[in-house]
Design an enzyme around this catalytic site. Sequence first.
Site, short mmCIF file in Angstrom:
data_model
loop_
_atom_site.label_atom_id
_atom_site.label_comp_id
_atom_site.label_asym_id
_atom_site.label_seq_id
_atom_site.Cartn_x
_atom_site.Cartn_y
_atom_site.Cartn_z
N ASP A 53 7.35 10.65 -10.29
CA ASP A 53 6.36 11.65 -9.65
C ASP A 53 7.07 12.73 -8.92
O ASP A 53 6.42 14.23 -9.01
CB ASP A 53 5.64 10.77 -8.52
N ASP A 98 -1.78 7.22 -8.58
CA ASP A 98 -1.51 7.11 -7.23
C ASP A 98 -2.36 5.99 -6.62
O ASP A 98 -2.18 5.59 -5.36
CB ASP A 98 -1.72 8.29 -6.48
#
Length: 187
Positions: A53, A98
């Site tokens: 990420d 997420d």
Amino acid sequence: ICTLVYWAPAAMEQKFLISNAIAWSLAMVSLGSISLGSFQTGAILLAGLFCYDIFWVFGTDVMMTVATKVEAPVKFLYTAPPSDTPRSYPFSVLGLGDIVIPGLFVRLMSKVDEVLQPKNLSYFNVATGAYALGLLACFGANEMFHNGQPALLYLDPSLVGGTLACAAVNNQVTDLWDFKEEEDDDE
């Protein structure tokens, strides 16, 4: 019906709630059907996605392009708070990854509670609080720096660190680290 409304020719500003409903449905199905299996698997997966990420958000423009240009129900859209700074995109974005991957970890902590029966702190409660704090930190940084943030940069350390701290308080660090879900005999 949600899909038909979603694909209707209208601006995303007018249909983001439908997009969020579809994304929520996808997330809930994923949380109900996928299991991490063990604490170590969850911690390693979160560590790998932490690096992934950060690289894709800060190292390239790929994630920001996907978040702002691809209009598909693979993200949650929140109207951005009022600001003096003009925005090129009217939403704050949280990707399904997420939600789902950290959510699987939180779900695993409910299983840990059932098996280890902690005396002091609930692993599930600590993980839920850690997720909320990590998300709050992410959105705070997003507003402070006025650019996209890799949510897992904030979520992963709070989840893994919070649950390991909880294990230390419960005197169960080894038990947590070695925890594996029991496999169903129904399969």
